[in-house]
Design a protein around this motif. Structure first.
Motif, mmCIF file in Angstrom:
data_model
loop_
_atom_site.group_PDB
_atom_site.id
_atom_site.type_symbol
_atom_site.label_atom_id
_atom_site.label_comp_id
_atom_site.label_asym_id
_atom_site.label_seq_id
_atom_site.Cartn_x
_atom_site.Cartn_y
_atom_site.Cartn_z
ATOM 1 N N ALA A 22 132.532 24.045 9.854
ATOM 2 C CA ALA A 22 133.971 24.355 9.820
ATOM 3 C C ALA A 22 134.627 23.512 8.735
ATOM 4 O O ALA A 22 134.470 22.292 8.720
ATOM 5 N N ALA A 72 141.375 21.757 11.230
ATOM 6 C CA ALA A 72 140.067 21.359 11.751
ATOM 7 C C ALA A 72 140.105 20.942 13.230
ATOM 8 O O ALA A 72 139.266 21.404 14.024
ATOM 9 N N ALA A 111 138.117 22.824 16.281
ATOM 10 C CA ALA A 111 137.139 22.081 17.085
ATOM 11 C C ALA A 111 137.418 22.265 18.571
ATOM 12 O O ALA A 111 136.495 22.477 19.379
ATOM 13 N N ALA A 153 127.784 21.552 15.499
ATOM 14 C CA ALA A 153 128.827 21.819 14.515
ATOM 15 C C ALA A 153 129.057 20.644 13.577
ATOM 16 O O ALA A 153 129.197 19.498 14.020
ATOM 17 N N VAL A 206 131.886 19.456 11.057
ATOM 18 C CA VAL A 206 133.290 19.716 10.746
ATOM 19 C C VAL A 206 133.726 18.743 9.657
ATOM 20 O O VAL A 206 133.489 17.543 9.757
ATOM 21 N N LEU A 214 139.575 14.501 15.118
ATOM 22 C CA LEU A 214 138.345 15.220 15.429
ATOM 23 C C LEU A 214 137.434 14.414 16.337
ATOM 24 O O LEU A 214 136.799 14.963 17.246
ATOM 25 N N PHE A 274 129.271 17.633 17.834
ATOM 26 C CA PHE A 274 130.053 17.579 16.602
ATOM 27 C C PHE A 274 129.520 16.491 15.686
ATOM 28 O O PHE A 274 129.181 15.391 16.131
#
Length: 335
Positions: free
Chosen positions: A167, A178, A182, A194, A196, A207, A218
Protein backbone atom coordinates in the motif's frame (compact mmCIF):
# COMPACT_ATOMS: atom_id res chain seq x y z
CA UNK A 1 19.32 18.86 -28.54
CA UNK A 2 18.24 20.53 -25.29
CA UNK A 3 14.74 19.91 -23.92
CA UNK A 4 13.32 21.83 -20.95
CA UNK A 5 10.73 20.48 -18.54
CA UNK A 6 8.67 22.86 -16.38
CA UNK A 7 6.85 20.87 -13.69
CA UNK A 8 5.80 21.01 -10.04
CA UNK A 9 5.96 18.87 -6.92
CA UNK A 10 5.25 19.62 -3.29
CA UNK A 11 3.85 18.41 0.05
CA UNK A 12 0.27 19.14 -1.11
CA UNK A 13 0.77 18.89 -4.87
CA UNK A 14 2.33 15.44 -4.60
CA UNK A 15 4.92 14.07 -7.00
CA UNK A 16 2.80 12.70 -9.86
CA UNK A 17 3.72 15.49 -12.27
CA UNK A 18 7.41 14.98 -11.56
CA UNK A 19 7.26 11.18 -11.87
CA UNK A 20 5.80 11.22 -15.36
CA UNK A 21 8.18 13.99 -16.43
CA UNK A 22 11.11 11.95 -15.14
CA UNK A 23 9.86 9.04 -17.26
CA UNK A 24 9.89 11.25 -20.35
CA UNK A 25 13.31 12.64 -19.43
CA UNK A 26 14.72 9.11 -19.18
CA UNK A 27 13.52 8.32 -22.69
CA UNK A 28 14.81 11.61 -24.10
CA UNK A 29 18.26 11.26 -22.55
CA UNK A 30 18.48 7.66 -23.80
CA UNK A 31 18.04 9.12 -27.29
CA UNK A 32 20.84 11.63 -26.79
CA UNK A 33 18.93 14.73 -25.72
CA UNK A 34 20.00 16.90 -22.78
CA UNK A 35 17.10 17.54 -20.42
CA UNK A 36 16.89 20.50 -18.03
CA UNK A 37 14.22 20.67 -15.32
CA UNK A 38 12.80 24.11 -14.50
CA UNK A 39 10.98 22.96 -11.44
CA UNK A 40 9.35 23.97 -8.20
CA UNK A 41 9.87 20.87 -6.04
CA UNK A 42 8.41 22.33 -2.85
CA UNK A 43 11.29 21.17 -0.67
CA UNK A 44 10.37 17.48 -1.13
CA UNK A 45 13.67 15.65 -0.67
CA UNK A 46 12.50 12.52 -2.49
CA UNK A 47 11.59 14.60 -5.55
CA UNK A 48 14.99 16.27 -5.58
CA UNK A 49 16.75 12.92 -5.31
CA UNK A 50 14.92 11.59 -8.39
CA UNK A 51 16.64 14.24 -10.50
CA UNK A 52 19.99 14.05 -8.77
CA UNK A 53 20.40 10.29 -9.05
CA UNK A 54 19.67 10.45 -12.78
CA UNK A 55 22.05 13.33 -13.35
CA UNK A 56 19.24 15.59 -14.59
CA UNK A 57 20.07 19.32 -14.19
CA UNK A 58 17.56 21.19 -12.06
CA UNK A 59 17.02 24.95 -12.24
CA UNK A 60 14.58 26.97 -10.07
CA UNK A 61 11.25 27.59 -11.78
CA UNK A 62 11.17 31.08 -13.38
CA UNK A 63 8.79 33.48 -11.71
CA UNK A 64 6.98 34.78 -14.82
CA UNK A 65 6.79 34.56 -18.62
CA UNK A 66 9.75 36.87 -19.09
CA UNK A 67 11.88 34.61 -16.92
CA UNK A 68 10.68 31.44 -18.62
CA UNK A 69 11.43 32.77 -22.11
CA UNK A 70 14.82 33.99 -20.90
CA UNK A 71 15.57 30.53 -19.47
CA UNK A 72 14.56 28.86 -22.75
CA UNK A 73 16.95 31.13 -24.63
CA UNK A 74 19.77 30.75 -22.10
CA UNK A 75 19.53 26.95 -22.23
CA UNK A 76 19.11 26.98 -26.03
CA UNK A 77 16.02 24.78 -25.79
CA UNK A 78 14.67 22.97 -28.81
CA UNK A 79 11.32 22.52 -27.00
CA UNK A 80 9.68 22.93 -23.59
CA UNK A 81 7.51 20.40 -21.76
CA UNK A 82 5.07 21.73 -19.16
CA UNK A 83 3.24 19.69 -16.54
CA UNK A 84 1.62 21.90 -13.92
CA UNK A 85 -1.81 22.70 -12.50
CA UNK A 86 -0.68 26.14 -11.35
CA UNK A 87 1.46 27.53 -14.20
CA UNK A 88 -0.19 30.72 -15.54
CA UNK A 89 -1.23 30.11 -19.19
CA UNK A 90 0.48 33.29 -20.35
CA UNK A 91 3.82 31.63 -19.68
CA UNK A 92 3.32 28.79 -22.17
CA UNK A 93 1.87 31.29 -24.68
CA UNK A 94 4.92 33.54 -24.32
CA UNK A 95 7.29 30.62 -24.89
CA UNK A 96 5.48 29.70 -28.11
CA UNK A 97 5.48 33.31 -29.32
CA UNK A 98 9.24 33.33 -28.77
CA UNK A 99 9.52 30.43 -31.23
CA UNK A 100 9.91 27.47 -28.89
CA UNK A 101 7.63 24.41 -29.41
CA UNK A 102 5.65 23.44 -26.30
CA UNK A 103 4.32 20.04 -25.22
CA UNK A 104 1.72 20.21 -22.43
CA UNK A 105 0.92 17.19 -20.27
CA UNK A 106 -2.66 17.59 -19.05
CA UNK A 107 -5.38 15.70 -17.19
CA UNK A 108 -8.63 16.46 -18.97
CA UNK A 109 -8.72 20.20 -18.36
CA UNK A 110 -6.18 22.07 -20.53
CA UNK A 111 -6.18 24.90 -17.95
CA UNK A 112 -5.75 27.42 -20.74
CA UNK A 113 -2.27 26.23 -21.67
CA UNK A 114 -0.98 26.99 -25.17
CA UNK A 115 0.89 24.08 -26.78
CA UNK A 116 1.86 22.48 -30.07
CA UNK A 117 1.32 19.01 -28.61
CA UNK A 118 -1.11 18.05 -25.84
CA UNK A 119 -0.68 14.74 -24.00
CA UNK A 120 -3.46 13.34 -21.81
CA UNK A 121 -2.50 9.86 -20.63
CA UNK A 122 -5.79 9.19 -18.86
CA UNK A 123 -8.10 6.34 -19.78
CA UNK A 124 -10.56 7.26 -22.56
CA UNK A 125 -9.14 10.79 -22.71
CA UNK A 126 -10.21 12.90 -25.70
CA UNK A 127 -8.54 16.19 -26.59
CA UNK A 128 -10.39 18.64 -28.81
CA UNK A 129 -7.64 21.23 -29.27
CA UNK A 130 -4.04 21.43 -30.37
CA UNK A 131 -2.03 20.73 -33.48
CA UNK A 132 -1.16 17.25 -32.18
CA UNK A 133 -3.33 15.33 -29.74
CA UNK A 134 -1.99 12.29 -27.92
CA UNK A 135 -4.79 10.98 -25.74
CA UNK A 136 -5.39 7.78 -23.80
CA UNK A 137 -3.36 5.21 -21.90
CA UNK A 138 -1.41 4.31 -25.04
CA UNK A 139 0.56 7.44 -24.07
CA UNK A 140 1.07 6.61 -20.39
CA UNK A 141 4.46 7.95 -19.28
CA UNK A 142 6.11 5.16 -17.31
CA UNK A 143 9.58 5.14 -15.76
CA UNK A 144 12.22 2.78 -17.10
CA UNK A 145 12.30 0.85 -13.80
CA UNK A 146 8.63 0.02 -14.31
CA UNK A 147 8.93 -0.87 -17.98
CA UNK A 148 11.93 -3.11 -17.34
CA UNK A 149 10.01 -4.92 -14.59
CA UNK A 150 6.97 -5.68 -16.76
CA UNK A 151 6.42 -9.46 -16.81
CA UNK A 152 6.44 -11.24 -20.16
CA UNK A 153 3.19 -13.02 -19.28
CA UNK A 154 0.38 -12.28 -16.85
CA UNK A 155 1.21 -13.37 -13.28
CA UNK A 156 -1.02 -16.12 -11.90
CA UNK A 157 -1.94 -16.17 -8.21
CA UNK A 158 -1.63 -19.32 -6.14
CA UNK A 159 -4.77 -20.11 -4.12
CA UNK A 160 -3.12 -21.16 -0.85
CA UNK A 161 -0.44 -18.61 0.08
CA UNK A 162 -1.05 -15.64 2.36
CA UNK A 163 -1.33 -12.69 -0.04
CA UNK A 164 1.43 -10.11 -0.04
CA UNK A 165 0.01 -6.58 -0.08
CA UNK A 166 1.74 -3.28 -0.85
CA UNK A 167 0.00 0.00 0.00
CA UNK A 168 1.43 3.37 -1.03
CA UNK A 169 0.04 6.84 -1.70
CA UNK A 170 2.62 8.88 -3.54
CA UNK A 171 5.77 10.56 -2.35
CA UNK A 172 4.01 12.73 0.25
CA UNK A 173 0.65 11.05 1.08
CA UNK A 174 -0.69 14.56 1.58
CA UNK A 175 -4.15 13.37 2.64
CA UNK A 176 -2.85 10.71 5.05
CA UNK A 177 -4.41 7.76 3.29
CA UNK A 178 -2.04 5.04 4.51
CA UNK A 179 -3.38 4.72 8.11
CA UNK A 180 -6.99 4.68 6.89
CA UNK A 181 -6.23 1.90 4.42
CA UNK A 182 -4.29 -0.06 7.04
CA UNK A 183 -7.32 0.04 9.32
CA UNK A 184 -9.53 -1.04 6.42
CA UNK A 185 -7.27 -4.04 5.86
CA UNK A 186 -7.68 -5.16 9.47
CA UNK A 187 -11.48 -4.91 9.19
CA UNK A 188 -11.52 -7.63 6.52
CA UNK A 189 -10.55 -10.25 9.13
CA UNK A 190 -8.59 -11.93 6.32
CA UNK A 191 -4.94 -12.89 6.51
CA UNK A 192 -2.29 -10.82 4.75
CA UNK A 193 1.35 -9.79 4.83
CA UNK A 194 1.30 -6.05 4.09
CA UNK A 195 4.08 -3.58 3.36
CA UNK A 196 2.81 -0.03 3.86
CA UNK A 197 4.86 3.01 2.87
CA UNK A 198 4.86 5.88 5.36
CA UNK A 199 5.74 9.16 3.65
CA UNK A 200 6.91 10.79 6.91
CA UNK A 201 7.53 10.04 10.58
CA UNK A 202 4.09 11.15 11.78
CA UNK A 203 2.45 8.76 9.31
CA UNK A 204 4.79 6.02 10.46
CA UNK A 205 3.69 6.60 14.06
CA UNK A 206 0.03 6.37 13.05
CA UNK A 207 0.62 3.18 11.11
CA UNK A 208 2.50 1.54 13.96
CA UNK A 209 -0.54 2.17 16.15
CA UNK A 210 -2.82 0.13 13.86
CA UNK A 211 -3.42 -3.24 15.52
CA UNK A 212 -3.23 -6.23 13.18
CA UNK A 213 -5.56 -9.17 13.72
CA UNK A 214 -4.85 -12.92 13.63
CA UNK A 215 -2.93 -13.90 10.49
CA UNK A 216 -2.31 -10.24 9.64
CA UNK A 217 1.09 -8.57 9.55
CA UNK A 218 2.27 -5.03 8.76
CA UNK A 219 5.74 -3.93 7.74
CA UNK A 220 6.01 -0.12 7.76
CA UNK A 221 8.77 1.34 5.59
CA UNK A 222 9.76 4.79 4.39
CA UNK A 223 9.72 6.10 0.80
CA UNK A 224 11.84 3.90 -1.45
CA UNK A 225 13.47 4.19 -4.86
CA UNK A 226 12.90 0.44 -5.28
CA UNK A 227 9.11 0.58 -5.40
CA UNK A 228 8.76 -1.16 -8.82
CA UNK A 229 10.75 -4.14 -7.51
CA UNK A 230 8.57 -4.21 -4.38
CA UNK A 231 5.40 -4.10 -6.48
CA UNK A 232 6.48 -7.02 -8.66
CA UNK A 233 6.44 -9.25 -5.58
CA UNK A 234 2.96 -8.17 -4.47
CA UNK A 235 -0.25 -10.12 -4.92
CA UNK A 236 -2.36 -7.00 -4.30
CA UNK A 237 -1.48 -3.31 -4.45
CA UNK A 238 -3.58 -0.57 -2.86
CA UNK A 239 -2.99 2.97 -4.07
CA UNK A 240 -4.65 6.24 -4.99
CA UNK A 241 -6.13 6.59 -8.45
CA UNK A 242 -3.67 8.66 -10.45
CA UNK A 243 -0.35 8.48 -12.27
CA UNK A 244 0.72 5.32 -10.43
CA UNK A 245 -2.35 3.43 -11.69
CA UNK A 246 -0.82 2.96 -15.14
CA UNK A 247 2.38 1.65 -13.57
CA UNK A 248 0.39 -0.98 -11.67
CA UNK A 249 -1.46 -2.08 -14.79
CA UNK A 250 1.73 -2.28 -16.84
CA UNK A 251 3.27 -4.49 -14.15
CA UNK A 252 0.27 -6.83 -14.15
CA UNK A 253 -0.59 -6.16 -10.52
CA UNK A 254 -4.01 -6.77 -9.04
CA UNK A 255 -4.85 -3.24 -7.92
CA UNK A 256 -7.40 -1.78 -5.51
CA UNK A 257 -7.81 1.97 -5.95
CA UNK A 258 -8.93 4.79 -3.68
CA UNK A 259 -9.89 8.24 -4.94
CA UNK A 260 -8.50 10.97 -2.77
CA UNK A 261 -9.18 14.30 -4.53
CA UNK A 262 -11.87 15.36 -6.99
CA UNK A 263 -9.65 15.36 -10.07
CA UNK A 264 -9.09 11.61 -9.57
CA UNK A 265 -12.71 10.51 -9.65
CA UNK A 266 -13.11 10.34 -13.44
CA UNK A 267 -10.03 8.16 -13.87
CA UNK A 268 -11.08 6.05 -10.89
CA UNK A 269 -14.57 5.40 -12.25
CA UNK A 270 -13.36 4.60 -15.76
CA UNK A 271 -10.63 2.24 -14.59
CA UNK A 272 -12.94 0.36 -12.24
CA UNK A 273 -15.74 0.19 -14.83
CA UNK A 274 -13.36 -1.40 -17.36
CA UNK A 275 -12.35 -4.04 -14.83
CA UNK A 276 -8.72 -2.95 -14.85
CA UNK A 277 -8.74 -2.41 -11.07
CA UNK A 278 -11.08 -2.80 -8.10
CA UNK A 279 -12.54 0.27 -6.39
CA UNK A 280 -12.54 0.85 -2.63
CA UNK A 281 -14.30 4.21 -2.79
CA UNK A 282 -13.42 7.68 -1.59
CA UNK A 283 -10.86 8.25 1.13
CA UNK A 284 -12.63 9.03 4.39
CA UNK A 285 -15.85 7.37 3.22
CA UNK A 286 -15.03 3.66 3.34
CA UNK A 287 -18.02 1.45 4.12
CA UNK A 288 -19.07 -2.20 4.25
CA UNK A 289 -18.78 -2.41 0.47
CA UNK A 290 -15.15 -1.30 0.73
CA UNK A 291 -14.46 -3.98 3.33
CA UNK A 292 -16.20 -6.67 1.25
CA UNK A 293 -14.29 -5.76 -1.91
CA UNK A 294 -10.97 -5.87 -0.11
CA UNK A 295 -11.83 -9.13 1.66
CA UNK A 296 -12.68 -10.77 -1.67
CA UNK A 297 -9.37 -9.71 -3.19
CA UNK A 298 -7.45 -11.03 -0.20
CA UNK A 299 -9.20 -14.41 -0.21
CA UNK A 300 -9.93 -15.06 -3.91
CA UNK A 301 -6.79 -15.68 -5.97
CA UNK A 302 -8.83 -16.07 -9.16
CA UNK A 303 -10.25 -12.56 -8.71
CA UNK A 304 -6.73 -11.19 -8.33
CA UNK A 305 -5.52 -13.03 -11.42
CA UNK A 306 -8.43 -11.70 -13.48
CA UNK A 307 -7.68 -8.12 -12.44
CA UNK A 308 -3.99 -8.55 -13.18
CA UNK A 309 -4.67 -9.96 -16.65
CA UNK A 310 -7.06 -7.17 -17.56
CA UNK A 311 -4.69 -4.41 -16.49
CA UNK A 312 -1.58 -6.01 -18.02
CA UNK A 313 -3.24 -6.19 -21.43
CA UNK A 314 -4.33 -2.53 -21.26
CA UNK A 315 -0.95 -0.81 -20.73
CA UNK A 316 1.98 -1.98 -22.86
CA UNK A 317 4.63 0.38 -21.44
CA UNK A 318 5.45 1.97 -24.79
CA UNK A 319 3.63 5.26 -24.21
CA UNK A 320 6.76 7.20 -23.28
CA UNK A 321 8.39 6.21 -26.60
CA UNK A 322 5.33 7.39 -28.53
CA UNK A 323 5.36 10.76 -26.77
CA UNK A 324 9.12 11.16 -27.26
CA UNK A 325 8.71 10.41 -30.98
CA UNK A 326 6.18 13.22 -31.36
CA UNK A 327 8.15 15.70 -29.24
CA UNK A 328 11.49 15.14 -30.97
CA UNK A 329 9.88 15.32 -34.41
CA UNK A 330 8.36 18.70 -33.53
CA UNK A 331 11.57 19.94 -31.89
CA UNK A 332 13.57 19.00 -34.98
CA UNK A 333 11.29 20.77 -37.44
CA UNK A 334 12.02 24.36 -38.57
CA UNK A 335 10.55 26.97 -36.21
Amino acid sequence: MNIGIRCDAGPRTGVGHLVRCVALAEELTARGADVHFLADLGGVAWAESQLEQRGLPWHPAPYDEVGLVAAARRLDLAALVIDSYTLPPQQSAAVRRAGFPVLAIVDGDLRGQSADIYVDQNLDAVLEEGEVRLAGIDYALLRSAVRQSRPVTVPAHAPTRTPKVVAFFGGTDAYRAAPQVARLLTETAAGFDATVIAADESLRAELLAVEAGPGQRFDIIGPTDHLPKLLVGADLVISASGTSTWELLCLGRAAALVWVVDNQIQGYERTVARGYAAGLGRLGEFDESSVATLRRLLTDSDARTALAASGWSAVDGLGVARVADALLARASSPR
